[in-house]
Every structure is written in structure tokens, then in C-alpha cells.
Design a protein around this motif. Structure first.
Motif, short mmCIF file in Angstrom:
data_model
loop_
_atom_site.label_atom_id
_atom_site.label_comp_id
_atom_site.label_asym_id
_atom_site.label_seq_id
_atom_site.Cartn_x
_atom_site.Cartn_y
_atom_site.Cartn_z
N LYS A 27 20.10 38.37 12.80
CA LYS A 27 18.70 38.69 13.11
C LYS A 27 18.60 39.94 13.99
O LYS A 27 17.78 40.84 13.75
N LYS A 30 19.52 43.07 11.99
CA LYS A 30 18.44 43.45 11.08
C LYS A 30 17.33 44.18 11.84
O LYS A 30 16.78 45.17 11.35
N GLN A 31 17.00 43.68 13.03
CA GLN A 31 15.98 44.33 13.84
C GLN A 31 16.42 45.74 14.24
O GLN A 31 15.63 46.68 14.20
N LYS A 32 17.70 45.86 14.61
CA LYS A 32 18.23 47.18 14.97
C LYS A 32 18.18 48.11 13.76
O LYS A 32 17.77 49.27 13.88
N ARG A 33 18.61 47.62 12.59
CA ARG A 33 18.60 48.44 11.38
C ARG A 33 17.18 48.89 11.04
O ARG A 33 16.96 50.07 10.73
N ASP A 34 16.22 47.99 11.15
CA ASP A 34 14.83 48.34 10.82
C ASP A 34 14.30 49.40 11.79
O ASP A 34 13.58 50.31 11.39
N ALA A 35 14.66 49.24 13.08
CA ALA A 35 14.22 50.22 14.08
C ALA A 35 14.85 51.59 13.82
O ALA A 35 14.20 52.63 13.95
N VAL A 37 15.88 52.73 10.91
CA VAL A 37 15.27 53.29 9.69
C VAL A 37 13.91 53.90 10.02
O VAL A 37 13.56 54.99 9.53
N LEU A 38 13.12 53.20 10.85
CA LEU A 38 11.82 53.72 11.26
C LEU A 38 11.97 55.04 12.00
O LEU A 38 11.25 56.01 11.74
N ILE A 156 22.88 53.68 10.48
CA ILE A 156 22.14 52.76 9.59
C ILE A 156 23.09 52.15 8.57
O ILE A 156 23.06 50.94 8.31
N ASN A 160 24.00 48.29 8.38
CA ASN A 160 23.69 47.58 7.13
C ASN A 160 24.91 46.85 6.59
O ASN A 160 24.79 45.74 6.05
#
Length: 209
Positions: A27, A30-35, A37-38, A156, A160
């Protein structure tokens, strides 16, 4: 049951705890990856704007240089260039983005006094100098931005891979181990229950005899 796993209740509890930790780690990653990517797409927009500004400013600078050459001649411009002995100062530091170190390049500090001879120069020559200074500033900003993009992309991809490893490898294997241990313990309980029943019947027959 695999040779590396001991089919005990303690091992079952430890494996369940590992599953909880793996799911929490999944979890967080995933939060780190999403941040990341943003942040990556935000910087992509910035890089695109800087590239457009740099292209336009480069055209402006070359036009100014062409006009200065028309006024002074190539030999004069070359002489002024060779007379420039002090380069602008640029400081490089780092900034932190989600634990990732990204270089930060300061805007160049130009000498307060002119670095070239003022003898025989005109406003046209000064315009060319200042135009190319703006080119340098934008080029450094673009270099910082594109370097950040490269490092973000690497991070990233690495994050991932960790997310996928936890989701498709580590967690499923741990859950499979839990099932195997639980099945083994269940068989042991059944065997023990059956053995107890057999023993009880034998004792009852012995008592009756």
C-alpha cells in the motif's frame, strides 16, 4: 510442504504477520509510486514550457547577434568574446522529492561589471549579450527539469517493480504457505483425533474383557 517451511503453529502465526507487513508495504509503495507519477507529469508540463521558451529565446538571441555582427563585424564580436575571462557562477544543490534526491541548479550569477571591453560597443551588442544570458538561464532550468524527469522515471520503474513483486510474488507465496501449513495442521489434528478414538475403543474393550 516445502523443505524451508516448518509446519508449526508458530510458523503459521509468523507467516500471517509477514502477509500483513507485505500488504502494508504494498500500500505504501503504491502511494509512493502514484505520487512520483503525479510529480513526473507535473514536471513534464514544466519541461515542455521551458523547451518552448528556450527555442524562442534562442531565436531572439541569434537575431540580436546577427544585428550586432552587422554593426560591428565578425572580428569585433570574436575579439569581445575572447576578452570575456569570467564565467557566470552557478550553484548546484539537491532537493528531496518523495525520498528521491534531485539536483537543483541556481540561476547563473553574472558579474556586476561588464565582462567584455566597453570600448566601441553599442546597444545592439549589449542586447545580444543579454539575450544570450537569458538563453543560458533557460538552458540551466531545462537541464535541471530534464534531469529530474530522468531520475523520477528510474525511481518510478524501480518502485513499480517492488509493487509488482509484492502483489504477484511475495504475498501470493506467503498466502500459499499459510494454506499449506493450515492443511498440514488440520491433517495432524484429524490423525490425532482418529488415534484417540481408536485408543478409546481399545481401552473400552479391555475394560469390558
Amino acid at each position: 510442504m516445502t523443505e524451508t517451511v516448518r509446519p508449526t503453529r508458530m510458523e503459521l502465526l509468523n507467516t500471517k504477520q509477514k502477509v500483513i507487513l507485505a500488504e502494508k508495504g504494498h500500500k505504501i509503495l503504491k502511494q509512493k509510486r502514484d505520487a512520483l507519477v503525479l510529480e513526473f507529469f507535473n514536471i513534464v508540463k514544466k519541461a515542455s514550457d521551458l523547451r518552448s521558451k528556450l527555442d524562442k529565446q534562442t531565436l531572439v538571441a541569434h537575431r540580436a547577434l546577427a544585428i550586432a555582427k552587422a554593426f560591428h563585424g565578425d572580428a569585433f564580436i570574436e575579439a569581445q568574446t575572447l576578452a570575456a575571462v569570467q564565467a557566470p557562477l552557478v550553484a548546484i544543490s539537491t532537493k528531496n522529492v518523495m525520498g528521491l534526491k534531485i539536483p537543483a541548479i541556481s540561476s547563473p550569477e553574472f558579474p556586476k561589471t561588464k565582462i567584455y571591453s566597453v570600448h566601441g560597443t553599442t546597444a545592439k551588442f549589449d542586447e545580444a549579450v543579454y539575450a544570450f544570458r537569458e538563453v543560458l538561464k533557460l538552458a540551466l532550468q531545462l537541464a535541471e527539469t530534464e534531469t529530474a524527469l530522468k531520475r523520477l522515471l528510474i525511481e518510478i520503474e524501480k518502485t513499480n517493480r517492488r509493487v509488482n513483486a509484492l502483489e504477484y510474488n511475495v504475498t501470493p507465496n506467503l498466502k500459499s504457505t499459510i494454506k499449506m501449513i493450515a492443511a498440514h495442521l488440520s491433517r495432524l489434528e484429524s490423525e490425532q483425533f482418529f488415534a484417540l478414538k481408536v485408543t478409546k475403543r481399545r481401552l473400552e474393550k479391555a475394560a469390558a474383557g
